[in-house]
Design an enzyme around this catalytic site. Sequence first.
Site, mmCIF file in Angstrom:
data_model
loop_
_atom_site.group_PDB
_atom_site.id
_atom_site.type_symbol
_atom_site.label_atom_id
_atom_site.label_comp_id
_atom_site.label_asym_id
_atom_site.label_seq_id
_atom_site.Cartn_x
_atom_site.Cartn_y
_atom_site.Cartn_z
ATOM 1 N N SER A 152 0.856 -1.183 0.000
ATOM 2 C CA SER A 152 0.000 0.000 0.000
ATOM 3 C C SER A 152 0.892 1.232 0.000
ATOM 4 C CB SER A 152 -0.878 -0.017 1.259
ATOM 5 O OG SER A 152 -1.498 1.226 1.496
ATOM 6 N N TYR A 165 -3.331 -0.887 10.174
ATOM 7 C CA TYR A 165 -3.185 -1.076 8.732
ATOM 8 C C TYR A 165 -1.800 -0.620 8.279
ATOM 9 C CZ TYR A 165 -4.264 -0.852 3.727
ATOM 10 O OH TYR A 165 -4.262 -1.034 2.373
#
Length: 260
Positions: A152, A165
Site C-alpha cells: 500500500s 493497517y
Amino acid sequence: MNLVDQFNTDFFRLDGKVAIITGGASGLGQYYSKALIKSGAKVMIASRSDKGVSELEAFAQKNGPEVGFISRDVAAENAAKDIVAATIKKFGQLDILINNAGIQIRNKWHEFEDEDWQRVIDVNLTAAYHLAHEAALVMAKSGGGKIINIGSMQSYRAGKFIFPYTASKHGVMGLTKAYADALASENIQVNALAPGYIDTPMTKILQEDQERNTEILNHIPDGHWADPSELMGAIVFLASPASNYITGVTLPVDGGYLLR
C-alpha cells in the site's frame, strides 16, 4: 543466458500456471483474478465469502482457464495449509501466490481497541506469512514460483487514523524482502505491489471528504484516482516469466504519488 532471440510477448503469458489469490473475488482482488485469467492462468480464489465468485466463474468460462473457490478466513488456524492443499487437489500444482486479502479499520489513536489491532495484523500480515510459507514448500519442490504480496502507500507513509493497517503494510514490505532473500536459491521470486489511491469502496470515505480528496489529487502527478484496471498489467508482470530477475521489490502503482 541471452534470451534475445527467444524474447516475445509470451514472456508475459501465464498459460499452464496455477495461482492462489486470497480475497480474489471482490475489490481489487477481482481485477487481479481477471488479469491472470486473461493471461492464461487457472485461479483458486480463497475468501471468507463467495461474493463475486459466480461472476469470475462466468468470466473464466468466456476466457478459457478454470476457476476454483475455497471458503476460508485466511487468518483462521490452518487456513494456509487448507488453501494450498485444496489448490493442489483441484489443479495438481501451484505456481503463483497473490496475498491480497486485507482489511482496514479507521479510528482515532486513543479509541483503537486491542482486538482491532490484532485482527488487522492477523489478516494483513500474519496470514501472508503463513501462506507464503506453505506455498513456498510446494514451489521449491516443483522448481520455482512467484509470490506477490499486496502492500500500500502505507507501506511507505504514516496513517494517523489507520495504525494497525499502516503497521501491517510496512510489515508486508519487510516480509517481502525477507522471503525474497530466503527463497531466491529455490527460484522463487517474491515481490510486492503497492497500489496508490484507487477508486474502490474502501476509499469512498476519502473521496467523499472534499478537503481530503482535493489534498490527495493535488499530491498525484497523474491527477486522478486510478481505476482498478490500471493495476492489471503490473500484477501480470510480477507473476510472469518477464520478471524472473526481479525479487524483493515493492512496486508502487500510484500515478507518481510517492514523488511528492
